[in-house]
Design an enzyme around this catalytic site. Structure first.
Site, PDB file in Angstrom:
ATOM      1  N   SER A  25       0.833  -1.198   0.000  1.00 48.58           N
ATOM      2  CA  SER A  25       0.000   0.000   0.000  1.00 48.58           C
ATOM      3  C   SER A  25       0.873   1.255   0.000  1.00 48.58           C
ATOM      4  N   GLU A 165       2.203   0.262  11.999  1.00 54.10           N
ATOM      5  CA  GLU A 165       2.691   1.629  11.780  1.00 54.10           C
ATOM      6  C   GLU A 165       2.160   2.640  12.803  1.00 54.10           C
ATOM      7  N   TYR A 167      -0.985   3.028  13.781  1.00 51.21           N
ATOM      8  CA  TYR A 167      -2.353   3.502  13.525  1.00 51.21           C
ATOM      9  C   TYR A 167      -3.335   2.916  14.562  1.00 51.21           C
ATOM     10  N   ARG A 215      -2.092  -6.563   8.364  1.00 52.99           N
ATOM     11  CA  ARG A 215      -0.727  -5.996   8.462  1.00 52.99           C
ATOM     12  C   ARG A 215      -0.376  -5.884   9.940  1.00 52.99           C
ATOM     13  N   HIS A 253       4.938   5.365  13.039  1.00 54.69           N
ATOM     14  CA  HIS A 253       5.373   6.591  12.359  1.00 54.69           C
ATOM     15  C   HIS A 253       6.121   7.544  13.283  1.00 54.69           C
ATOM     16  N   CYS A 343      14.722   7.209  -2.203  1.00 56.14           N
ATOM     17  CA  CYS A 343      15.007   8.606  -1.863  1.00 56.14           C
ATOM     18  C   CYS A 343      13.816   9.306  -1.209  1.00 56.14           C
ATOM     19  N   GLN A 345      11.838  11.256  -2.425  1.00 56.42           N
ATOM     20  CA  GLN A 345      11.681  12.655  -2.837  1.00 56.42           C
ATOM     21  C   GLN A 345      10.392  12.952  -3.599  1.00 56.42           C
ATOM     22  N   CYS A 347       7.785  10.531  -3.845  1.00 53.84           N
ATOM     23  CA  CYS A 347       6.644   9.742  -3.346  1.00 53.84           C
ATOM     24  C   CYS A 347       6.230  10.250  -1.963  1.00 53.84           C
ATOM     25  N   LYS A 574      17.579  26.712  11.079  1.00 56.98           N
ATOM     26  CA  LYS A 574      18.131  25.381  11.366  1.00 56.98           C
ATOM     27  C   LYS A 574      18.840  24.821  10.129  1.00 56.98           C
ATOM     28  N   GLY A 659      19.893  21.297 -14.721  1.00 59.10           N
ATOM     29  CA  GLY A 659      20.672  22.356 -14.079  1.00 59.10           C
ATOM     30  C   GLY A 659      21.096  23.440 -15.043  1.00 59.10           C
TER      31      GLY A 659
HETATM   32  P1  FAD Z   1      24.444  17.066 -14.207  1.00 54.16           P
HETATM   33  O1  FAD Z   1      24.180  15.890 -13.372  1.00 54.16           O
HETATM   34  O2  FAD Z   1      25.349  18.090 -13.648  1.00 54.16           O
HETATM   35  O3  FAD Z   1      25.018  16.559 -15.599  1.00 54.16           O
HETATM   36  C1  FAD Z   1      25.558  17.407 -16.572  1.00 54.16           C
HETATM   37  C2  FAD Z   1      26.436  16.610 -17.508  1.00 54.16           C
HETATM   38  O4  FAD Z   1      26.791  17.411 -18.619  1.00 54.16           O
HETATM   39  C3  FAD Z   1      27.740  16.146 -16.895  1.00 54.16           C
HETATM   40  O5  FAD Z   1      27.861  14.726 -17.034  1.00 54.16           O
HETATM   41  C4  FAD Z   1      28.821  16.889 -17.680  1.00 54.16           C
HETATM   42  O6  FAD Z   1      29.992  16.107 -17.838  1.00 54.16           O
HETATM   43  C5  FAD Z   1      28.126  17.126 -18.994  1.00 54.16           C
HETATM   44  N1  FAD Z   1      28.617  18.265 -19.783  1.00 54.16           N
HETATM   45  C6  FAD Z   1      28.705  19.558 -19.413  1.00 54.16           C
HETATM   46  N2  FAD Z   1      29.155  20.304 -20.455  1.00 54.16           N
HETATM   47  C7  FAD Z   1      29.343  19.467 -21.491  1.00 54.16           C
HETATM   48  C8  FAD Z   1      29.771  19.644 -22.846  1.00 54.16           C
HETATM   49  N3  FAD Z   1      30.061  20.824 -23.354  1.00 54.16           N
HETATM   50  N4  FAD Z   1      29.852  18.547 -23.639  1.00 54.16           N
HETATM   51  C9  FAD Z   1      29.553  17.326 -23.158  1.00 54.16           C
HETATM   52  N5  FAD Z   1      29.139  17.118 -21.901  1.00 54.16           N
HETATM   53  C10 FAD Z   1      29.022  18.171 -21.081  1.00 54.16           C
HETATM   54  N6  FAD Z   1      19.709  15.125  -6.251  1.00 54.16           N
HETATM   55  C11 FAD Z   1      18.642  14.524  -5.743  1.00 54.16           C
HETATM   56  O7  FAD Z   1      17.560  14.681  -6.296  1.00 54.16           O
HETATM   57  N7  FAD Z   1      18.718  13.734  -4.649  1.00 54.16           N
HETATM   58  C12 FAD Z   1      19.877  13.514  -4.018  1.00 54.16           C
HETATM   59  O8  FAD Z   1      19.903  12.800  -3.021  1.00 54.16           O
HETATM   60  C13 FAD Z   1      21.034  14.117  -4.532  1.00 54.16           C
HETATM   61  N8  FAD Z   1      22.215  13.931  -3.933  1.00 54.16           N
HETATM   62  C14 FAD Z   1      23.317  14.522  -4.463  1.00 54.16           C
HETATM   63  C15 FAD Z   1      24.533  14.316  -3.838  1.00 54.16           C
HETATM   64  C16 FAD Z   1      25.671  14.906  -4.347  1.00 54.16           C
HETATM   65  C17 FAD Z   1      26.977  14.682  -3.650  1.00 54.16           C
HETATM   66  C18 FAD Z   1      25.605  15.707  -5.521  1.00 54.16           C
HETATM   67  C19 FAD Z   1      26.838  16.339  -6.088  1.00 54.16           C
HETATM   68  C20 FAD Z   1      24.386  15.921  -6.133  1.00 54.16           C
HETATM   69  C21 FAD Z   1      23.245  15.343  -5.599  1.00 54.16           C
HETATM   70  N9  FAD Z   1      22.002  15.556  -6.161  1.00 54.16           N
HETATM   71  C22 FAD Z   1      20.908  14.931  -5.660  1.00 54.16           C
HETATM   72  C23 FAD Z   1      21.808  16.513  -7.261  1.00 54.16           C
HETATM   73  C24 FAD Z   1      21.620  15.844  -8.604  1.00 54.16           C
HETATM   74  O9  FAD Z   1      22.646  14.936  -8.840  1.00 54.16           O
HETATM   75  C25 FAD Z   1      21.536  16.917  -9.677  1.00 54.16           C
HETATM   76  O10 FAD Z   1      20.430  17.730  -9.436  1.00 54.16           O
HETATM   77  C26 FAD Z   1      21.395  16.330 -11.062  1.00 54.16           C
HETATM   78  O11 FAD Z   1      22.483  15.504 -11.351  1.00 54.16           O
HETATM   79  C27 FAD Z   1      21.291  17.412 -12.112  1.00 54.16           C
HETATM   80  O12 FAD Z   1      21.176  16.804 -13.351  1.00 54.16           O
HETATM   81  P2  FAD Z   1      21.595  17.486 -14.722  1.00 54.16           P
HETATM   82  O13 FAD Z   1      21.394  16.425 -15.743  1.00 54.16           O
HETATM   83  O14 FAD Z   1      20.883  18.766 -14.883  1.00 54.16           O
HETATM   84  O15 FAD Z   1      23.126  17.847 -14.586  1.00 54.16           O
HETATM   85  P1  NAP Z   2      21.754  24.104  -1.834  1.00 53.49           P
HETATM   86  O1  NAP Z   2      20.948  23.062  -1.184  1.00 53.49           O
HETATM   87  O2  NAP Z   2      21.096  25.241  -2.478  1.00 53.49           O
HETATM   88  O3  NAP Z   2      22.781  24.640  -0.738  1.00 53.49           O
HETATM   89  C1  NAP Z   2      23.729  25.595  -0.980  1.00 53.49           C
HETATM   90  C2  NAP Z   2      24.358  26.029   0.328  1.00 53.49           C
HETATM   91  O4  NAP Z   2      25.339  26.983   0.062  1.00 53.49           O
HETATM   92  C3  NAP Z   2      23.403  26.651   1.287  1.00 53.49           C
HETATM   93  O5  NAP Z   2      23.686  26.180   2.578  1.00 53.49           O
HETATM   94  C4  NAP Z   2      23.658  28.147   1.169  1.00 53.49           C
HETATM   95  O6  NAP Z   2      23.343  28.626   2.449  1.00 53.49           O
HETATM   96  C5  NAP Z   2      25.125  28.186   0.793  1.00 53.49           C
HETATM   97  N1  NAP Z   2      25.479  29.301  -0.076  1.00 53.49           N
HETATM   98  C6  NAP Z   2      24.829  29.799  -1.144  1.00 53.49           C
HETATM   99  N2  NAP Z   2      25.508  30.816  -1.708  1.00 53.49           N
HETATM  100  C7  NAP Z   2      26.633  30.980  -1.000  1.00 53.49           C
HETATM  101  C8  NAP Z   2      27.730  31.870  -1.092  1.00 53.49           C
HETATM  102  N3  NAP Z   2      27.806  32.782  -2.030  1.00 53.49           N
HETATM  103  N4  NAP Z   2      28.711  31.771  -0.171  1.00 53.49           N
HETATM  104  C9  NAP Z   2      28.654  30.850   0.796  1.00 53.49           C
HETATM  105  N5  NAP Z   2      27.619  29.967   0.934  1.00 53.49           N
HETATM  106  C10 NAP Z   2      26.626  30.034   0.042  1.00 53.49           C
HETATM  107  O7  NAP Z   2      22.668  23.457  -2.930  1.00 53.49           O
HETATM  108  P2  NAP Z   2      23.632  22.202  -2.896  1.00 53.49           P
HETATM  109  O8  NAP Z   2      23.969  21.766  -1.528  1.00 53.49           O
HETATM  110  O9  NAP Z   2      24.733  22.582  -3.810  1.00 53.49           O
HETATM  111  O10 NAP Z   2      22.794  21.069  -3.569  1.00 53.49           O
HETATM  112  C11 NAP Z   2      22.422  21.183  -4.937  1.00 53.49           C
HETATM  113  C12 NAP Z   2      21.091  20.535  -5.134  1.00 53.49           C
HETATM  114  O11 NAP Z   2      21.238  19.133  -5.049  1.00 53.49           O
HETATM  115  C13 NAP Z   2      20.138  20.989  -4.085  1.00 53.49           C
HETATM  116  O12 NAP Z   2      19.131  21.805  -4.631  1.00 53.49           O
HETATM  117  C14 NAP Z   2      19.586  19.738  -3.530  1.00 53.49           C
HETATM  118  O13 NAP Z   2      18.171  19.687  -3.628  1.00 53.49           O
HETATM  119  C15 NAP Z   2      20.174  18.618  -4.332  1.00 53.49           C
HETATM  120  N6  NAP Z   2      20.594  17.614  -3.364  1.00 53.49           N
HETATM  121  C16 NAP Z   2      19.635  16.945  -2.725  1.00 53.49           C
HETATM  122  C17 NAP Z   2      19.969  16.045  -1.761  1.00 53.49           C
HETATM  123  C18 NAP Z   2      18.913  15.262  -1.047  1.00 53.49           C
HETATM  124  O14 NAP Z   2      19.233  14.535  -0.152  1.00 53.49           O
HETATM  125  N7  NAP Z   2      17.669  15.377  -1.420  1.00 53.49           N
HETATM  126  C19 NAP Z   2      21.296  15.838  -1.457  1.00 53.49           C
HETATM  127  C20 NAP Z   2      22.264  16.554  -2.113  1.00 53.49           C
HETATM  128  C21 NAP Z   2      21.894  17.464  -3.068  1.00 53.49           C
HETATM  129  P3  NAP Z   2      23.585  30.117   2.951  1.00 53.49           P
HETATM  130  O15 NAP Z   2      23.233  30.987   1.766  1.00 53.49           O
HETATM  131  O16 NAP Z   2      22.683  30.277   4.122  1.00 53.49           O
HETATM  132  O17 NAP Z   2      24.997  30.162   3.340  1.00 53.49           O
HETATM  133 FE1  SF4 Z   3      12.502   7.679  -4.835  1.00 50.73          FE
HETATM  134 FE2  SF4 Z   3       9.978   7.087  -4.186  1.00 50.73          FE
HETATM  135 FE3  SF4 Z   3      10.785   6.812  -6.699  1.00 50.73          FE
HETATM  136 FE4  SF4 Z   3      11.647   5.131  -4.893  1.00 50.73          FE
HETATM  137  S1  SF4 Z   3       9.540   5.391  -5.534  1.00 50.73           S
HETATM  138  S2  SF4 Z   3      12.905   6.166  -6.421  1.00 50.73           S
HETATM  139  S3  SF4 Z   3      11.776   6.411  -3.108  1.00 50.73           S
HETATM  140  S4  SF4 Z   3      10.669   8.711  -5.518  1.00 50.73           S
END
Ligand code: FAD
Ligand code: NAP
Ligand code: SF4
Length: 682
Positions: A25, A165, A167, A215, A253, A343, A345, A347, A574, A659
């Site tokens: 479910s 859970e 409930y 359940r 929960h 994740c 995220q 669901c 926070k 991105g």
């Molecule tokens: P990217 O993943 O940045 O991919 C862009 C690609 O374009 C790269 O492979 C690069 O090599 C390529 N590229 C760039 N320029 C060129 C060019 N000129 N020619 C050829 N190739 C090129 N998101 C979540 O939702 N949940 C998470 O838990 C989560 N955890 C994360 C943890 C970490 C440590 C990091 C770093 C990111 C995390 N993210 C998470 C964020 C998530 O990975 C990004 O939001 C996502 O990858 C963005 O996708 P994108 O395709 O836009 O870009």
């Molecule tokens: P983010 O979540 O937007 O965090 C950026 C951090 O940098 C913030 O703490 C921000 O806080 C700080 N910051 C921003 N501008 C700054 C500056 N000029 N100087 C110093 N600090 C600055 O981005 P991210 O950590 O790079 O993650 C990228 C994306 O990946 C996020 O949007 C996130 O959703 C995704 N992601 C998700 C997960 C997940 O578990 N769901 C995990 C990893 C990444 P202050 O401005 O307050 O300093």
């Molecule tokens: Fe993430 Fe939920 Fe999709 Fe599983 S079902 S990958 S937890 S969003």
């Protein structure tokens, strides 16, 4: 690999399930409006066509008192039952079977009409429940029975009685929430009277040839929860009292132990079902048991069943991620399954935000009627997709599936973009599965992939269409001193640490406490990944055998942190406030266990040989040194779209996705959704 245990049918006497999988479910939000039943029907029908053995719907309340929130989906009248025909007919047309979950939330109800055995507010709801009178309890029992009768009238193959859970039913079982002195409280025999009464009367009302799943909470994960003897006593009574199948519930929960997040080891709770199964065997009870939680691949499911932990496996989110999970397993195409990465995220986080649940890796989930993958009519277009991160991968494979000629370029040596960094974080190993899935999908759909190829504008001008999915670059916070040559190798970006594997010292200051800052803190403090080691994970979160400790929780014994880490942000709130609703608390708790110091409301003054100098307040008061050997910059990201202007200048049709379009609040959910939508529209 074949999956003989998972694929073997289950004979229930009056009906046979085609295999050992149950779609557990999962509330989608579509249950709560009759106008959404067509969508719900299409969503379930796709899963039935994907060959799951038995589907269980999201919870429907048996009456108003049982609502999860105001106007939640309810089945209490024949009129409502008629409307459910849309769902049951659609599932049956695909050869599937479906049961309706009856969910009475008791004191978890987010509304003022909620009821409970005792007037005790739960720690996760602002509403104090009304204590039921004996007549009130009788009314609830009748509502459960009526709901099951109506489910049968609506064409369902069965019901699931939600008894876990934390409930309503669970609230009667545990003395902590049931302080009644009448025949519904006091001794355990009295406390478990409610589920047994419901089951006995329900069975009488629906007849012998209707599935009733119960359940059962096998570990409450709250300090005053059920003991193992009580779980066994109830399990046996439920088996003898009319249940066709018994499903496993894990944790209330309000428990402070993660139970389904990606950092929970795969199949990390099946040992409890195995334990109950052994008790059943000893007494010759044959009621099949279903096990649950973090079973996300057919390999894991097969292993659990082959080991004899259970008779069936329940998977909820994995069936959101891939409707054809079981069909692919049967056809020996398990490597093509789009695996749930746990994740939450798209669901569970969506459910908490009052949005329709979907799936990060499969944005079509719950949107089947609107997001159709239609093959193109007429001339295929030559499309270049630049960037093989989540956005580019989703776009390229969807375009190719539709019949376009797709060329996918990435400057890196492997696909995945930032997911290659994400999968290095302890507890995020599952992210590698998404890349395995896309690698296979690229092969299957015929996308022409060119790795190690940095695309220039001149490479792209001959295409009919260009999608720029080039992602992001780390934001440079430009802190005084960060580029001082004397500090070379001591100020690193998250890319240096995770992708280039630069060396990091013992004392670390992390600039930025967003998603990546939190992940970085976990990466730098975790000596190993507990998600890959069940006993270590159990020690880390204080999970015990309920046969030894009531409720199955004991004091946590986290491993010592690998480094001394300080996590900083400029905002005064926070740290981690923007993390997911259902997982943010887990990340915060994990970092607390690793003694990560969090400081909010700072100004970054300078980086020196000693570490990072910060100050506070409008006037930059109270300067302090965060002593550090390494400073890691996780200060957010900016779009990388250097190809846009030259392409536009050359008159090329070009679109930005992921991105590259917008880095603020970017995550993989948005990147994959955007890539898919653009590809469906082209
Ligand atoms: P990217 O993943 O940045 O991919 C862009 C690609 O374009 C790269 O492979 C690069 O090599 C390529 N590229 C760039 N320029 C060129 C060019 N000129 N020619 C050829 N190739 C090129 N998101 C979540 O939702 N949940 C998470 O838990 C989560 N955890 C994360 C943890 C970490 C440590 C990091 C770093 C990111 C995390 N993210 C998470 C964020 C998530 O990975 C990004 O939001 C996502 O990858 C963005 O996708 P994108 O395709 O836009 O870009
Ligand atoms: P983010 O979540 O937007 O965090 C950026 C951090 O940098 C913030 O703490 C921000 O806080 C700080 N910051 C921003 N501008 C700054 C500056 N000029 N100087 C110093 N600090 C600055 O981005 P991210 O950590 O790079 O993650 C990228 C994306 O990946 C996020 O949007 C996130 O959703 C995704 N992601 C998700 C997960 C997940 O578990 N769901 C995990 C990893 C990444 P202050 O401005 O307050 O300093
Ligand atoms: Fe993430 Fe939920 Fe999709 Fe599983 S079902 S990958 S937890 S969003």
């Amino acid at each position: 690999m074949s999956f003989p245990h998972l694929l073997s049918p289950l004979d229930l006497g009056f009906t046979t399930l085609r295999n050992r999988s149950l779609m557990g479910s999962m509330h989608t939000g579509l249950e709560d409006s009759r106008r959404q039943f067509e969508r719900l029907a299409a969503y379930f029908a796709e899963r039935a066509a994907g060959e799951v053995g038995l589907i269980v719907t999201g919870g429907f309340a048996p009456n108003i008192e049982g609502w999860a929130k105001p106007f939640a989906g309810t089945l209490a009248t024949s009129g409502a039952a008629r409307r459910h025909r849309t769902i049951t007919n659609a599932v049956h047309a695909e050869g599937g079977k479906i049961a309706l979950q009856i969910l009475h939330t008791g004191r978890y109800g987010y509304h003022p009409l909620c009821v409970a055995p005792s007037a005790l507010r739960s720690p996760i709801s602002p509403f104090k429940p009304r204590e039921l009178s004996a007549r009130g309890i009788e009314r609830q029992i009748r509502a459960f029975v009526r709901c099951a009768r109506l489910a049968r009238e609506a064409g369902y193959d069965g019901v699931e009685v939600m008894g876990s859970e934390g409930y309503f039913i669970n609230q009667f079982l545990v003395a902590h929430t049931n302080q009644r002195q009448d025949e519904w409280g006091g001794s355990y025999a009295n406390r478990m009277r409610l589920p047994l009464e419901i089951l006995a009367r329900m069975r009488e009302a629906v007849g012998p040839d209707f599935i009733i799943i119960y359940r059962l909470s096998m570990i409450d994960l709250i300090p005053s929860g059920s003991s193992w003897d009580e779980v066994v006593q109830l399990g046996k009574a439920v088996a003898r009292g009319g249940a066709t199948l018994i499903n496993t519930g894990i944790g209330w929960h309000e428990a402070r132990v993660p139970t389904i997040a990606t950092s929970v080891p795969r199949a990390g709770f099946t040992w409890l079902t195995a334990k109950l199964r052994a008790e059943f065997k000893a007494e010759g009870i044959t009621t099949p048991l279903i096990t649950s939680n973090r079973i996300n691949t057919p390999e894991v499911a097969e292993e659990v069943l082959a080991r004899g932990d259970a008779d069936m496996v329940s998977m909820a989110r994995p069936l959101l991620a891939d409707a054809a999970f079981m069909k692919k397993a049967r056809e020996q195409q398990a490597d093509e399954i789009n695996t749930c990465i746990a994740c939450n995220q798209a669901c569970l986080d969506h459910v908490f935000e009052q949005k329709t649940a979907s799936c990060l890796v499969n944005p079509r989930a719950s949107h089947e009627t609107e997001m159709r993958v239609v093959r193109i009519q007429g001339r295929a277009r030559r499309v270049a997709v630049v960037g093989a991160g989540p956005a580019g991968l989703a776009a390229a494979t969807t375009l190719a599936e539709r019949g376009h000629e797709v060329h996918l370029f990435d400057s890196a040596a492997e696909i995945g973009g930032q997911f290659n960094m994400a999968r290095r974080i302890p507890g995020k190993e599952e992210f590698a599965e998404t890349l395995r899935y896309f690698r296979r999908r690229i092969e299957r759909t015929g996308v022409q992939l060119q790795l190690n190829r940095r695309a220039a504008a001149s490479d792209l001008v001959d295409f009919d269409e260009v999608l720029l999915a080039t992602g992001v670059t780390p934001r440079n916070p430009r802190i005084k001193g960060q580029d001082d040559p004397a500090l070379a190798g001591r100020v690193l970006s998250y890319v240096d640490v995770l992708a280039r594997r630069s060396r990091v010292g013992q004392r670390v200051a992390i600039v930025g406490a967003g998603g990546i800052g939190f992940d970085m803190a976990e990466f730098l403090t975790e000596p190993h990944s507990p998600a890959l080691d069940l006993p270590a994970w159990q020690r880390e979160w204080g999970v015990a055998d309920p046969a030894e400790v009531r409720g199955g929780v004991c004091p946590a014994q986290p491993a010592a942190p690998a480094r001394q880490v300080t996590l900083l942000q400029r905002k005064s709130g926070k740290p981690g406030a923007g993390l997911g609703k259902t997982t943010g608390w887990i990340h915060r708790a994990a970092l607390k266990m690793k003694q990560v110091q969090m400081i909010a409301g700072v100004h970054y003054e300078a980086i020196t040989d000693e570490g990072l100098w910060i100050s506070f307040g409008e006037r930059h008061e109270d300067p302090q040194l965060v002593a550090a050997d390494t400073i890691v910059l996780c200060a957010g990201q900016e779009p990388l779209r250097e190809l846009l202007e030259p392409l536009q200048a050359a008159g090329q049709r070009v679109q930005l996705i992921g991105g590259a379009l917008e880095a603020g609040e970017l995550d993989a959910k948005r990147a994959i959704l955007q890539g898919t939508r653009v590809a469906l529209a082209l």
